[in-house]
Write an enzyme that holds these catalytic residues in place. Structure first.
Site, PDB file in Angstrom:
ATOM      1  N   GLY A   1     -36.609 112.393  20.796  1.00 22.72           N
ATOM      2  CA  GLY A   1     -35.273 111.939  20.408  1.00 22.72           C
ATOM      3  C   GLY A   1     -35.098 110.430  20.470  1.00 22.72           C
ATOM      4  CB  SER A   2     -35.877 107.890  23.047  1.00 25.44           C
ATOM      5  OG  SER A   2     -35.189 108.555  24.077  1.00 25.44           O
TER       6      SER A   2
ATOM      7  CG  ASN B   1     -26.038 113.163  26.149  1.00 29.09           C
ATOM      8  OD1 ASN B   1     -25.454 112.586  25.223  1.00 29.09           O
ATOM      9  ND2 ASN B   1     -26.422 112.534  27.237  1.00 29.09           N
TER      10      ASN B   1
ATOM     11  CD  GLN C   1     -27.879 117.743  24.737  1.00 28.83           C
ATOM     12  OE1 GLN C   1     -27.676 118.933  24.961  1.00 28.83           O
ATOM     13  NE2 GLN C   1     -28.668 117.009  25.509  1.00 28.83           N
TER      14      GLN C   1
ATOM     15  CB  ALA D   1     -39.609 120.016  20.601  1.00 26.06           C
ATOM     16  CG  HIS D   2     -37.420 117.574  25.757  1.00 24.83           C
ATOM     17  ND1 HIS D   2     -36.686 117.351  26.888  1.00 24.83           N
ATOM     18  CD2 HIS D   2     -37.212 116.513  24.956  1.00 24.83           C
ATOM     19  CE1 HIS D   2     -36.060 116.176  26.777  1.00 24.83           C
ATOM     20  NE2 HIS D   2     -36.368 115.652  25.606  1.00 24.83           N
TER      21      HIS D   2
ATOM     22  CB  CYS E   1     -30.471 108.284  31.410  1.00 27.29           C
ATOM     23  SG  CYS E   1     -30.768 109.506  30.156  1.00 27.29           S
TER      24      CYS E   1
HETATM   25  C1  LIG Z   1     -32.134 113.917  25.338  1.00 30.55           C
HETATM   26  C2  LIG Z   1     -31.397 113.164  24.302  1.00 30.55           C
HETATM   27  C3  LIG Z   1     -31.994 112.087  23.621  1.00 30.55           C
HETATM   28  C4  LIG Z   1     -33.361 111.575  23.962  1.00 30.55           C
HETATM   29  O1  LIG Z   1     -34.358 112.479  23.612  1.00 30.55           O
HETATM   30  P1  LIG Z   1     -35.836 112.341  24.246  1.00 30.55           P
HETATM   31  O2  LIG Z   1     -36.621 113.389  23.543  1.00 30.55           O
HETATM   32  O3  LIG Z   1     -35.692 112.604  25.707  1.00 30.55           O
HETATM   33  O4  LIG Z   1     -36.315 110.974  23.948  1.00 30.55           O
HETATM   34  C5  LIG Z   1     -31.262 111.457  22.635  1.00 30.55           C
HETATM   35  N1  LIG Z   1     -30.028 111.864  22.315  1.00 30.55           N
HETATM   36  C6  LIG Z   1     -29.416 112.880  22.944  1.00 30.55           C
HETATM   37  C7  LIG Z   1     -28.056 113.300  22.521  1.00 30.55           C
HETATM   38  C8  LIG Z   1     -30.081 113.575  23.945  1.00 30.55           C
HETATM   39  O5  LIG Z   1     -29.473 114.577  24.585  1.00 30.55           O
END
Ligand SMILES: *Cc1c(COP(=O)(O)O)cnc(C)c1O
Length: 389
Positions: A71-72, A152, A180, A201-202, A326
């Site tokens: 995601g990041s 999130n 999310q 994915a996680h 975080c």
């Molecule tokens: C967890 C999250 C991310 C970051 O995703 P990662 O896979 O941990 O880098 C970005 N945006 C939202 C809304 C998230 O919940």
């Protein structure tokens, strides 16, 4: 001691069938998908099928999916890439005050570098921005609107369809951080006029460190990792084939079971919310009462610190969160709760419990048994509470 995992917005368990689906890509089909032999073809086939699965889940074409490292990476890449590609049009970007730090910190860095001018739209008491706010903020030099699909921390779902319609009508590119949302609620990029979407994915029972960007055909995203030309020359590097197959397997599973899982989680979520509201005085539900993710519970618990609740819950085997994963490492109150109008004091005492399809009623009952006495004890020790403020 019983252990209960209620931190599914931070990350999730990998489904056993996902692990099984990944295994052959470590042990048998471990060829490099770009090579010219049968091992490569097996790996390529897995990649190709995974791309089709992810595309069909979002209602787009396979060619519009780029696999990433999560995601990041997706958020960083999209914001910087679109600002660069469309710099002749301008450098104005519109976002919301409650985005994930992967969006906010990237945009703040881009402002410092002088490559972006950012409007951070304020949110209402539930953490929502409106399509009208977005429309009013669009200028001739606006190159991108980036609004998250669902929050999130508080689980609030944004009016994405309406925002998408406004952006499409105004000819502005619309990105949504749907990390999310995907795998949790129905997402349709065509219906909602989404031009770019990021997912990981996680957050839906897939492996960590793998994700995807959907990018509508015709939208110009520059190459962001140079090298061997993988992912349509945009993101070079030998593909994380097992991870990508795992992500597609998890997403397929989540979509197949979404209806029943949502029903199950809503029942447990509502039982948990009712239980907290009835057994603990001076609490406030954070986030939208109905437009919220089916697995999210977030309460402000007055007179105490979220961190001390987490410690006590952990001593009882319950994994929860305060603010986001975080920010809970630091003592800064959540930027999301502050943006929603909470005071520093009330924002400090927030507790997030996020369920999954594996959460049981027995676990919710256990939390409802353990939590009220913890709060009572912590409040008795709190100077704020004694003063009766
Ligand atoms: C967890 C999250 C991310 C970051 O995703 P990662 O896979 O941990 O880098 C970005 N945006 C939202 C809304 C998230 O919940």
């Amino acid at each position: 001691m019983q252990r209960v995992y209620l931190d599914n917005a931070a990350t999730t368990m990998v489904l056993p069938e996902v692990v099984e689906a990944m295994k052959p890509y470590f042990l048998e089909y471990y060829g490099n998908p770009s090579s010219l032999h049968s091992y490569a073809r097996d790996a390529y086939k897995g990649l190709d099928e995974a791309r089709k699965t992810v595309a069909s889940a979002l209602n787009c074409k396979s060619e519009e999916i780029i696999f990433t490292g999560g995601g990041s990476e997706g958020d960083n890449t999209v914001l910087r890439g679109i600002a660069y590609s469309y710099r002749k049009k301008g450098k104005h970007i519109i976002t919301s005050a409650v985005e994930h730090h992967a969006v906010l910190h990237t945009l703040q860095a881009m402002e410092r570098e002088g490559i972006a001018e950012v409007t951070y739209l304020p949110v209402d008491e539930y953490g929502r921005v409106s399509a009208e706010q977005v429309e009013a903020a669009i200028r001739p030099d606006t190159v991108l609107v980036s609004i998250m699909y669902a929050n999130n921390e508080v689980g609030t779902i944004m009016p994405i369809g309406k925002i998408g319609a406004v952006c499409r009508a105004k000819g502005v590119i619309f990105h949504t951080d749907a990390v999310q949302a995907v795998g949790h609620i129905p997402v349709d990029v065509a219906k909602d006029n989404i031009d770019i979407l990021t997912l990981a994915a996680h957050k839906f029972h897939g492996p960590k460190g793998v994700g995807a960007i959907y990018i509508k055909k015709g939208v110009r995203l520059p190459a962001f990792i140079l090298g061997g030309g993988q992912e349509r020359n945009k993101r070079a590097g030998t593909e994380n084939v097992a991870g990508i197959v795992g992500m597609a397997t998890a997403l397929h599973h989540q979509i197949e079971h979404m209806e029943e899982n949502t029903k199950k989680m809503l029942f447990l979520r509502d039982k948990l919310m009712r239980g907290i509201a009835e057994s603990i005085p001076d609490v406030k539900l954070n986030g939208h009462p109905s437009e919220r993710l089916p697995n999210n519970v977030n309460y402000s618990i007055r007179y105490i610190e979220g961190e001390s609740i987490l410690l006590m819950l952990d001593l009882n085997g319950i994994a929860a969160s305060s603010g986001s994963a975080c920010t809970s490492g630091s003592l800064d109150p959540s930027h999301v709760l502050l943006s929603m109008g909470l005071t520093h004091e009330v924002a400090h005492g927030s507790l997030r419990l996020t369920l999954s399809e594996f959460t049981t009623e027995q676990e919710i009952d256990y939390v409802l048994e353990v939590l009220p006495p913890i709060i009572q004890r912590l409040r008795e020790m709190s100077p704020l509470y004694k003063k009766g403020e």
